[in-house]
Design an enzyme around this catalytic site. Sequence first.
Site, PDB file in Angstrom:
ATOM      1  N   ASP A  36       0.885  -1.155   0.000  1.00 45.57           N
ATOM      2  CA  ASP A  36       0.000   0.000   0.000  1.00 45.57           C
ATOM      3  C   ASP A  36       0.934   1.218   0.000  1.00 45.57           C
ATOM      4  OD1 ASP A  36      -2.251   1.675   0.498  1.00 45.57           O
ATOM      5  OD2 ASP A  36      -1.657   1.745   2.586  1.00 45.57           O
ATOM      6  N   ASP A  75      -0.166   5.231   0.637  1.00 43.40           N
ATOM      7  CA  ASP A  75      -0.456   6.244   1.677  1.00 43.40           C
ATOM      8  C   ASP A  75      -0.419   5.585   3.057  1.00 43.40           C
ATOM      9  OD1 ASP A  75      -3.030   7.913  -0.300  1.00 43.40           O
ATOM     10  OD2 ASP A  75      -0.886   8.238  -0.187  1.00 43.40           O
TER      11      ASP A  75
END
Length: 304
Positions: free
Chosen positions: A24, A26
């Site tokens: 991932d 952010d």
Amino acid sequence: MSVKIANRQQVIDLLDSYDNFLFDCDGVLWLDTLLLPKVLETLGMLRNHGKHLIFVTNNSTKSREQYVEKFAKFGLKVSKSEVFGSAYASAIYAKDILQLPTDKKVWVLGGKGLEVEFGELGYTTLGGTRMPELESPLNSNDPSDPINHLDPEVGAVAVGLDTHLNYHRLAITLQYLLRPDVAFIASNIDSTFPANGMILPGAGTVVQAVATCSHKTPVLCGKPNKGMMDAIVEAHHIDKSRSIMIGDRLNTDMKFGRDNGLASLLVLTGIESEDTLKALDEKEQPTYYATKLGDLYELLQKGN
Ligand SMILES: O=C(O)[C@H](O)[C@H](O)COP(=O)(O)O
Ligand SMILES: [Mg+2]
């Protein structure tokens, strides 16, 4: 209970167990423009160990190409094929699953990422970042207002994180969704996202506003959607049993990993904390957790 990655041997065992590392972005690699500690060193270490890196973000404001540029600004060379964003997942959904003809147009309530990814698959997009007149307040009595010039060729509405959200855009989006034949595509459900020491409204907040006024339920294309994982597995030919999803959010990243048969590692530099982790049922626990991604690098360096 999740196993905390806290020593060198655990990192060595992690490297022995997995070939494919899905990240991932952010809250794991960065907080908006702030790179998190030892991220570059960790990614470099994984590449030196021959690991396959794939960056899987629900942030639909950027296209894959724009993420390549963002990585480059941090000094990291990443290829477009190593990035799999929810904007791209949304465009693939329209093309391959919905099979929306490319002579149909897509109304975008969101950022450039959606415009670019739908455009690359042959769709004409409306709205999005290209209608400065939408910055002004809605005036439905004004014949020149865009709400009085809806395009009959719109076949789908694509909604993602829109930092220019306003009533004008919402009102026009609703008009298109009042048409029974117009599909409602959402890039992701993230209610918030972490940026520079604060928590900001995420795409899920925008999607929920549109769902409320339209009384329509969207197709969700980003994590934890299985279709996104299927597309990644098909594109990268990965063995899920030798793959691990590293993320900062339980209901997207960790669910995405768990529901699709991957191992999962939660980092605490984004949305979640040790408290939210401890409050989880056993069956929802990530495989591992760590304070930050950079721990993988720092712990491996210890005891050299
Ligand atoms: O829409 C959002 O809220 C943000 O884009 C969210 O942060 C998703 O980004 P990710 O953590 O999946 O990179
Ligand atoms: Mg995240």
